[in-house]
Design a protein around this motif. Structure first.
Motif, mmCIF file in Angstrom:
data_model
loop_
_atom_site.group_PDB
_atom_site.id
_atom_site.type_symbol
_atom_site.label_atom_id
_atom_site.label_comp_id
_atom_site.label_asym_id
_atom_site.label_seq_id
_atom_site.Cartn_x
_atom_site.Cartn_y
_atom_site.Cartn_z
ATOM 1 N N ALA A 46 0.769 -1.101 0.133
ATOM 2 C CA ALA A 46 -0.012 -0.010 0.005
ATOM 3 C C ALA A 46 0.938 1.209 0.093
ATOM 4 O O ALA A 46 0.585 2.332 -0.672
ATOM 5 N N LEU A 47 1.971 1.260 0.702
ATOM 6 C CA LEU A 47 2.790 2.263 0.670
ATOM 7 C C LEU A 47 3.569 2.691 -0.627
ATOM 8 O O LEU A 47 3.568 3.828 -0.949
ATOM 9 N N ALA A 48 3.923 1.606 -1.117
ATOM 10 C CA ALA A 48 4.398 1.713 -2.532
ATOM 11 C C ALA A 48 3.825 2.060 -3.464
ATOM 12 O O ALA A 48 4.019 2.891 -4.412
ATOM 13 N N GLY A 49 2.354 1.701 -3.407
ATOM 14 C CA GLY A 49 1.286 2.111 -4.367
ATOM 15 C C GLY A 49 1.052 3.689 -4.298
ATOM 16 O O GLY A 49 1.062 4.305 -5.244
ATOM 17 N N ALA A 50 0.829 4.117 -3.090
ATOM 18 C CA ALA A 50 0.567 5.590 -2.806
ATOM 19 C C ALA A 50 1.791 6.276 -3.132
ATOM 20 O O ALA A 50 1.846 7.371 -3.755
ATOM 21 N N LEU A 51 2.954 5.987 -2.953
ATOM 22 C CA LEU A 51 4.225 6.443 -3.516
ATOM 23 C C LEU A 51 4.247 6.721 -4.809
ATOM 24 O O LEU A 51 4.569 7.780 -5.399
ATOM 25 N N SER A 52 4.175 5.621 -5.537
ATOM 26 C CA SER A 52 4.123 5.693 -7.121
ATOM 27 C C SER A 52 3.140 6.512 -7.497
ATOM 28 O O SER A 52 3.292 7.238 -8.501
ATOM 29 N N ILE A 53 1.849 6.492 -7.161
ATOM 30 C CA ILE A 53 0.703 7.478 -7.666
ATOM 31 C C ILE A 53 1.214 9.017 -7.163
ATOM 32 O O ILE A 53 1.067 9.576 -8.087
ATOM 33 N N PHE A 54 1.636 9.385 -6.114
ATOM 34 C CA PHE A 54 2.049 10.680 -5.702
ATOM 35 C C PHE A 54 3.255 11.042 -6.617
ATOM 36 O O PHE A 54 3.580 12.245 -7.259
ATOM 37 N N ILE A 55 4.513 10.209 -6.981
ATOM 38 C CA ILE A 55 5.563 10.587 -8.076
ATOM 39 C C ILE A 55 4.947 10.693 -9.492
ATOM 40 O O ILE A 55 5.333 11.414 -10.075
ATOM 41 N N VAL A 56 3.906 9.834 -9.783
ATOM 42 C CA VAL A 56 3.498 10.149 -11.264
ATOM 43 C C VAL A 56 2.835 11.475 -11.427
ATOM 44 O O VAL A 56 2.907 12.034 -12.073
ATOM 45 N N GLY A 57 1.832 11.774 -10.345
ATOM 46 C CA GLY A 57 1.008 12.819 -10.282
ATOM 47 C C GLY A 57 2.139 14.199 -10.072
ATOM 48 O O GLY A 57 1.782 15.064 -10.760
ATOM 49 N N LEU A 58 3.173 14.015 -9.084
ATOM 50 C CA LEU A 58 3.937 15.403 -9.244
ATOM 51 C C LEU A 58 4.716 15.466 -10.794
ATOM 52 O O LEU A 58 4.960 16.673 -11.135
#
Length: 96
Positions: A46-58
């Motif tokens: 879950a943490l990796a998924g949230a981080l990847s979504i954040f990085i793609v969004g940024l």
């Protein structure tokens, strides 16, 4: 006829009776460790998924002005376009 537990004890060379309470506790501890390890894996996923979504969004947010083809597009969100090309903002940025 010999009792099953006595027969197994003789085969294994044990004379003391089997402690089922201790065996049950050991099994419970193993199950608790497995559940904790499984929860770790789920949390890390879950943490990796949230981080990847954040990085793609940024990355999308920072590349959006470049995709629109505008120079100084990022500053135009804050200041009007005429203030960017000439005015107090440019004077402040390039001042010594």
């Amino acid at each position: 006829m010999i009792e099953y537990n006595d027969y197994i004890s003789k085969l294994k060379g044990r004379t003391e009776p089997i402690d089922y309470g201790m065996m049950f506790e050991a099994i419970e501890q193993k199950i608790a460790k497995q559940k904790a390890a499984q929860n770790k894996v789920v949390f890390r996923g879950a943490l990796a998924g949230a981080l990847s979504i954040f990085i793609v969004g940024l990355a999308f947010y920072l590349s959006y002005p470049a995709m629109r083809g505008g120079n100084d597009q990022m500053l135009s969100y804050i200041y009007g376009q005429p203030e960017i090309t000439d005015g107090p903002v440019i004077d402040y940025v390039f001042s010594d």
